[in-house]
Design a protein around this motif. Structure first.
Motif, PDB file in Angstrom:
ATOM      1  N   UNK A 124       7.742   1.254  -7.744  1.00 12.60           N
ATOM      2  CA  UNK A 124       6.594   0.936  -8.267  1.00 12.60           C
ATOM      3  C   UNK A 124       6.006  -0.351  -7.727  1.00 12.60           C
ATOM      4  N   UNK A 125       6.623  -1.102  -6.906  1.00 18.76           N
ATOM      5  CA  UNK A 125       6.470  -2.301  -6.068  1.00 18.76           C
ATOM      6  C   UNK A 125       6.050  -2.213  -4.549  1.00 18.76           C
ATOM      7  N   UNK A 126       6.557  -0.969  -4.340  1.00 20.94           N
ATOM      8  CA  UNK A 126       6.534  -1.006  -2.513  1.00 20.94           C
ATOM      9  C   UNK A 126       6.431   0.767  -2.422  1.00 20.94           C
ATOM     10  N   UNK A 127       5.265   0.769  -1.443  1.00 21.53           N
ATOM     11  CA  UNK A 127       5.108   2.267  -1.111  1.00 21.53           C
ATOM     12  C   UNK A 127       6.153   3.027  -0.522  1.00 21.53           C
ATOM     13  N   UNK A 128       6.957   1.990   0.567  1.00 20.78           N
ATOM     14  CA  UNK A 128       8.051   2.684   1.096  1.00 20.78           C
ATOM     15  C   UNK A 128       9.117   2.926   0.166  1.00 20.78           C
ATOM     16  N   UNK A 129       9.076   2.401  -1.039  1.00 19.87           N
ATOM     17  CA  UNK A 129      10.192   2.890  -2.067  1.00 19.87           C
ATOM     18  C   UNK A 129      11.463   1.785  -2.023  1.00 19.87           C
ATOM     19  N   UNK A 130      11.169   0.710  -1.148  1.00 20.53           N
ATOM     20  CA  UNK A 130      12.479  -0.230  -1.009  1.00 20.53           C
ATOM     21  C   UNK A 130      12.094  -1.501  -0.383  1.00 20.53           C
ATOM     22  N   UNK A 131      12.904  -2.487  -0.661  1.00 22.37           N
ATOM     23  CA  UNK A 131      12.957  -3.833   0.087  1.00 22.37           C
ATOM     24  C   UNK A 131      14.212  -3.699   0.842  1.00 22.37           C
ATOM     25  N   UNK A 142      11.822 -15.143  -6.766  1.00 27.67           N
ATOM     26  CA  UNK A 142      12.782 -14.217  -6.146  1.00 27.67           C
ATOM     27  C   UNK A 142      11.742 -13.414  -5.106  1.00 27.67           C
ATOM     28  N   UNK A 143      11.929 -13.630  -3.875  1.00 25.57           N
ATOM     29  CA  UNK A 143      11.054 -12.980  -2.861  1.00 25.57           C
ATOM     30  C   UNK A 143      11.566 -11.832  -2.402  1.00 25.57           C
ATOM     31  N   UNK A 144      10.928 -10.591  -2.517  1.00 24.31           N
ATOM     32  CA  UNK A 144      11.523  -9.371  -2.001  1.00 24.31           C
ATOM     33  C   UNK A 144      10.365  -8.857  -0.787  1.00 24.31           C
ATOM     34  N   UNK A 145      10.822  -8.385   0.502  1.00 22.45           N
ATOM     35  CA  UNK A 145      10.105  -8.121   1.366  1.00 22.45           C
ATOM     36  C   UNK A 145      10.930  -6.881   2.097  1.00 22.45           C
ATOM     37  N   UNK A 146       9.714  -6.001   2.584  1.00 20.99           N
ATOM     38  CA  UNK A 146      10.532  -5.046   3.532  1.00 20.99           C
ATOM     39  C   UNK A 146       9.997  -5.083   4.791  1.00 20.99           C
ATOM     40  N   UNK A 147      10.775  -4.531   5.887  1.00 26.48           N
ATOM     41  CA  UNK A 147      10.483  -4.512   7.321  1.00 26.48           C
ATOM     42  C   UNK A 147       9.382  -3.742   7.717  1.00 26.48           C
ATOM     43  N   UNK A 148       8.750  -3.980   8.651  1.00 30.11           N
ATOM     44  CA  UNK A 148       7.428  -3.418   9.021  1.00 30.11           C
ATOM     45  C   UNK A 148       7.538  -2.062   9.136  1.00 30.11           C
ATOM     46  N   UNK A 149       6.619  -1.137   8.656  1.00 28.91           N
ATOM     47  CA  UNK A 149       6.400   0.453   8.860  1.00 28.91           C
ATOM     48  C   UNK A 149       5.932   0.485  10.302  1.00 28.91           C
ATOM     49  N   UNK A 150       5.748   1.687  10.515  1.00 23.12           N
ATOM     50  CA  UNK A 150       5.283   2.404  11.914  1.00 23.12           C
ATOM     51  C   UNK A 150       3.992   1.901  12.078  1.00 23.12           C
ATOM     52  N   UNK A 151       3.033   1.301  11.097  1.00 22.74           N
ATOM     53  CA  UNK A 151       1.860   0.731  11.139  1.00 22.74           C
ATOM     54  C   UNK A 151       1.871  -0.567  11.420  1.00 22.74           C
ATOM     55  N   UNK A 154       3.989  -4.462   6.221  1.00 24.73           N
ATOM     56  CA  UNK A 154       5.196  -4.852   5.449  1.00 24.73           C
ATOM     57  C   UNK A 154       4.862  -5.152   3.682  1.00 24.73           C
ATOM     58  N   UNK A 155       5.762  -4.703   3.133  1.00 24.51           N
ATOM     59  CA  UNK A 155       5.437  -4.948   1.597  1.00 24.51           C
ATOM     60  C   UNK A 155       6.162  -5.934   1.029  1.00 24.51           C
ATOM     61  N   UNK A 156       5.602  -6.716  -0.007  1.00 27.04           N
ATOM     62  CA  UNK A 156       6.373  -7.679  -0.664  1.00 27.04           C
ATOM     63  C   UNK A 156       5.968  -7.878  -2.266  1.00 27.04           C
ATOM     64  N   UNK A 157       6.966  -8.654  -2.994  1.00 24.58           N
ATOM     65  CA  UNK A 157       6.887  -8.804  -4.206  1.00 24.58           C
ATOM     66  C   UNK A 157       7.408  -9.824  -4.574  1.00 24.58           C
TER      67      UNK A 157
END
Length: 314
Positions: A124-131, A142-151, A154-157
């Motif tokens: 519900x927080x990240x289009x990639x489905x995870x952090x 609490x900071x949540x981030x994901x690594x960059x995708x192919x474009x 990066x998502x964060x919460x």
């Protein structure tokens, strides 16, 4: 200490579950004289340690009162998770990413173990489905981030603690550099800025890297107005991996450590490029400070993250 076989433990944090200090005053002819605080010995102070345990392909969290003797077992009391080491402790709670369930979990540390209090769905927080990254900020969030995708997105919460409620979420983009893609990110928050160390490479092949260290400075918490910072002290990634590659000290300086070794893709083919610590001061790389770790030891030095203990010690 006698651990069960094949267990690899990681200390998340500790909690003093009991113990009260009292102060008293004594009367004399000169009036009231304070006496030193005296601990209440009627109730024993019991430390409670939370550990991450890898058992083969399975991962568990478990608590223990003693790190110096006896055995630690997850049988019948361990919490089964899949976190890849993502765990944070604060004020009697443990927070962890659970990839198995697709959630970020909040656990209350008790004398008897860990009680699950709440969960946040990563989908519900990240289009990639995870952090991929979880860390505490100086503001206590609490900071949540994901690594960059192919474009390069990066998502964060940002999650408030201990209420465990989402304060904001979204995504931000980092551009290519010299035809190379932003592959991994990780960094620290200082004031109204976040400093994101990066690994740039040719995505999917991981054979080409910049001859420098690259960090992006963005406005926080909006993740806008990216500004690229470059250090030529060495090459490699300052994004971190299993551990952080960036820490903030008491003076407000940021120290980074690069991952560059024969164990990390082909970065080890550049033996003349050392493993170093560099400093960010006043919002820029401080080129006057470079600690060359490779000069201190023979052979190739491989660092994959570090933890700041305070008072200038890491």
């Amino acid at each position: 200490m006698n651990f069960m076989s094949n267990y690899v433990f990681r200390l998340i944090g500790s909690l003093l579950v009991s113990g009260v200090l009292f102060s008293a005053c004594s009367e004399d002819e000169g009036g009231t004289t304070p006496t030193p605080d005296v601990p209440d010995t009627s109730e024993e102070v019991v430390p409670q340690y939370t550990m991450l345990a890898s058992v083969g392909d399975q991962e568990y969290m478990v608590t223990t009162h003693d790190l110096t003797s006896g055995e630690i077992s997850v049988v019948g009391r361990g919490v089964e998770i899949e976190s890849y080491g993502n765990a944070e402790a604060r004020d009697g709670y443990v927070y962890t990413i659970n990839y198995r369930g697709g959630n970020v979990e909040q656990y209350k540390v008790t004398v008897d173990g860990l009680d699950n209090v709440a969960s946040l769905s990563m989908a519900s927080l990240s289009p990639s489905g995870g952090f991929r990254i979880m860390q505490q900020t100086p503001e206590g969030d609490l900071l949540l981030m994901n690594w960059p995708d192919d474009n390069g997105q990066s998502t964060f919460a940002i999650v408030g603690l201990p209420s465990f409620t989402v304060k904001s979420s979204g995504s931000f983009a980092l551009p290519d550099v010299g035809g190379l893609d932003p592959e991994e990110i990780g960094g620290v928050v200082k004031g109204d800025k976040i400093y994101l160390g990066t690994m740039y490479t040719n995505r999917g092949e991981w054979t080409t890297f910049p001859d420098s260290l690259i960090t992006w400075k963005l406005d926080y918490p909006s993740f806008t107005n990216p500004e690229m910072m470059v250090s030529t002290a060495s090459l490699g990634t300052v994004a971190g991996f299993s551990g952080s590659s960036s820490v903030l000290d008491e003076q407000g300086d940021i120290y980074q450590q690069n991952i560059r070794s024969k164990h990390w893709y082909n970065m080890g083919t550049r033996e003349e490029m050392p493993t170093v610590f560099v400093r960010i001061r006043d919002g820029e790389y401080d080129d006057s400070y470079v600690f060359n770790v490779s000069e201190q030891f023979p052979g190739t030095v491989s660092l994959i993250g570090f933890v700041y203990a305070g008072n200038g010690i890491a």
